[in-house]
Design a protein around this motif. Structure first.
Motif, short mmCIF file in Angstrom:
data_model
loop_
_atom_site.label_atom_id
_atom_site.label_comp_id
_atom_site.label_asym_id
_atom_site.label_seq_id
_atom_site.Cartn_x
_atom_site.Cartn_y
_atom_site.Cartn_z
N LEU A 250 0.88 -1.16 0.00
CA LEU A 250 0.00 0.00 0.00
C LEU A 250 0.92 1.22 0.00
N GLU A 251 0.85 2.04 -1.04
CA GLU A 251 1.73 3.20 -1.17
C GLU A 251 1.09 4.42 -0.53
N ALA B 49 -13.67 8.63 13.11
CA ALA B 49 -14.16 9.95 12.72
C ALA B 49 -14.46 9.99 11.22
N PRO B 50 -15.71 10.23 10.80
CA PRO B 50 -16.05 10.22 9.37
C PRO B 50 -15.26 11.29 8.62
N ALA B 51 -14.58 10.88 7.54
CA ALA B 51 -13.66 11.79 6.87
C ALA B 51 -13.87 11.85 5.36
N GLN B 52 -15.09 11.74 4.91
CA GLN B 52 -15.45 11.96 3.50
C GLN B 52 -14.53 11.20 2.54
N PRO B 53 -14.51 9.86 2.62
CA PRO B 53 -13.58 9.10 1.78
C PRO B 53 -13.99 9.10 0.31
N ARG B 54 -12.98 9.07 -0.55
CA ARG B 54 -13.23 8.99 -1.99
C ARG B 54 -12.19 8.04 -2.60
N VAL B 55 -12.64 7.26 -3.58
CA VAL B 55 -11.75 6.37 -4.34
C VAL B 55 -11.73 6.88 -5.77
N ASP B 56 -10.57 7.34 -6.19
CA ASP B 56 -10.43 7.94 -7.52
C ASP B 56 -11.51 8.99 -7.77
N GLY B 57 -11.80 9.77 -6.74
CA GLY B 57 -12.75 10.87 -6.86
C GLY B 57 -14.19 10.52 -6.59
N ARG B 58 -14.51 9.25 -6.41
CA ARG B 58 -15.89 8.83 -6.17
C ARG B 58 -16.09 8.52 -4.68
N ALA C 41 -3.36 1.50 -3.87
CA ALA C 41 -3.27 0.05 -3.73
C ALA C 41 -2.33 -0.54 -4.78
N GLY C 42 -1.41 -1.42 -4.33
CA GLY C 42 -0.53 -2.12 -5.26
C GLY C 42 -1.19 -3.32 -5.90
N ARG C 43 -2.22 -3.82 -5.25
CA ARG C 43 -3.05 -4.91 -5.78
C ARG C 43 -4.44 -4.71 -5.21
N THR C 44 -5.40 -5.48 -5.69
CA THR C 44 -6.75 -5.35 -5.17
C THR C 44 -6.79 -5.75 -3.71
N LEU C 45 -7.33 -4.88 -2.87
CA LEU C 45 -7.37 -5.07 -1.43
C LEU C 45 -8.79 -4.90 -0.92
N LEU C 46 -9.08 -5.57 0.19
CA LEU C 46 -10.35 -5.34 0.90
C LEU C 46 -10.03 -4.43 2.08
N VAL C 47 -10.73 -3.29 2.16
CA VAL C 47 -10.43 -2.29 3.18
C VAL C 47 -11.71 -1.88 3.89
N ALA D 56 -17.96 0.03 6.59
CA ALA D 56 -18.33 -1.09 5.73
C ALA D 56 -17.12 -1.52 4.92
N PRO D 57 -16.94 -2.83 4.70
CA PRO D 57 -15.82 -3.29 3.86
C PRO D 57 -16.10 -3.01 2.39
N PHE D 58 -15.03 -2.68 1.64
CA PHE D 58 -15.18 -2.48 0.20
C PHE D 58 -13.86 -2.76 -0.48
N PRO D 59 -13.89 -3.18 -1.76
CA PRO D 59 -12.64 -3.47 -2.47
C PRO D 59 -11.98 -2.20 -2.96
N LEU D 60 -10.65 -2.18 -2.87
CA LEU D 60 -9.84 -1.10 -3.42
C LEU D 60 -9.01 -1.72 -4.54
N ALA D 61 -9.34 -1.39 -5.78
CA ALA D 61 -8.73 -2.05 -6.93
C ALA D 61 -7.25 -1.68 -7.06
N ALA D 62 -6.49 -2.56 -7.70
CA ALA D 62 -5.08 -2.30 -7.95
C ALA D 62 -4.92 -0.97 -8.68
N GLY D 63 -4.06 -0.09 -8.16
CA GLY D 63 -3.82 1.21 -8.77
C GLY D 63 -4.78 2.29 -8.35
N ALA D 64 -5.86 1.94 -7.62
CA ALA D 64 -6.84 2.95 -7.19
C ALA D 64 -6.29 3.74 -6.02
N GLU D 65 -6.70 5.02 -5.92
CA GLU D 65 -6.26 5.89 -4.84
C GLU D 65 -7.42 6.20 -3.89
#
Length: 283
Positions: free
Chosen positions: A2-3, A75-84, A64-70, A90-99
């Motif tokens: 994880l970078e 404290a709620p901090a308005q998370p976004r994955v690649d802007g979404r 993510a360097g590979r697909t991960l479950l995160v 709740a658990p969710f997948p973080l695809a390889a290369g996604a930020e």
């Protein structure tokens, strides 16, 4: 791997801490909000001792360097994955290369990021926790850090979402009398448990400096140093109490008027400068 793209104001690796080393001057440390950290680990099916990332005041960005479950908690901090927008509690997948990026918390101070398999940095004295007071454990994260991820355990996550409320404003923390209550005037206990207190700016994982009425000493002599625990409310000569948190020192030379119950320490860990709180004695 994880970078770390950006660590925000402060992001550290934390787990359950390193209990049992106080005799050689090492405090337990570990996640400041243990309840939120444990929930994040359970949501991705990790073993209880797996390490997570503790994010103070948001701002973390990781790739993510590979697909991960995160999973994200605390404290709620308005998370976004690649802007979404991304889920919380709740658990969710973080695809390889996604930020994955966290904004500023809407309430509370500390957020937790768990990755299935755990953050697999080398342990020190049996723990992967960063102790900001002693310097034990991994250094606070910096941009460019590569965090190894452990192998997934046998348990599979079975929860879609955990209905956990966000940290609330103006908490009331329950307290027990401390071992040196008699070193303070009777008025000090009344003031502690009836007044409103404000978290000062000189607060961190070591403890919260509180502003309110001055707590008067009943004895003026010097007190020998003695052991401390998380939740101890120590009163220095200026009469302004300090509420110790995860990275507290193992000894102190000022009287401990009260101790916050263990169950209420997660709420204390979510307080930020300027927040208000009250103390209620346990009957």
């Amino acid at each position: 791997m994880l970078e770390v793209v950006s660590p925000g104001p402060l992001t550290t690796v934390q787990d359950d801490g390193r209990p049992g080393w106080a005799g050689i001057g090492v405090t337990r440390s570990g996640a400041a909000d243990r309840a939120s950290a444990a929930l994040a680990g359970r949501l991705v099916g990790n073993d209880p001792g797996a390490a997570v990332l503790e994010v103070t005041a948001g701002g973390l960005r990781v790739r993510a360097g590979r697909t991960l479950l995160v999973a994200l908690t605390g404290a709620p901090a308005q998370p976004r994955v690649d802007g979404r927008p991304a889920p919380w509690n709740a658990p969710f997948p973080l695809a390889a290369g996604a930020e994955l990026a966290l904004g500023a918390p809407t309430s509370g101070l500390r957020s937790y990021l768990a990755v299935r398999g755990g953050i697999d940095v080398p342990p020190v004295l049996g723990s992967r926790s960063t102790d900001t007071l002693s310097g034990l454990g991994p250094a606070p994260l910096r941009a460019g850090d590569l965090l190894p991820i452990g192998g997934p355990g046998e348990e599979q996550p079975v929860v879609d979402v955990a209905p956990v409320p966000a940290p609330g404003p103006d908490p009331v923390l329950r307290v027990l009398p401390g071992p040196r209550r008699d070193w303070l005037a009777a008025s000090a206990w009344r003031a502690l448990t009836t007044a409103e207190w404000t978290v000062g700016t000189a607060s961190d994982r070591v403890g919260l400096r509180l502003a309110g009425p001055s707590l008067e000493r009943a004895r003026g002599e010097e007190l020998p140093s003695e052991g401390l625990v998380p939740g101890a409310l120590q009163v220095p000569p200026d009469g302004a109490p300090v509420l110790f948190l995860a990275d507290h020192p193992v000894t102190g030379g000022y009287p401990v008027l009260a101790v916050v119950t263990t169950a209420d320490l997660p709420a204390a860990a979510q307080l930020r400068p300027g927040d208000r709180l009250r103390f209620r004695p346990v009957r």
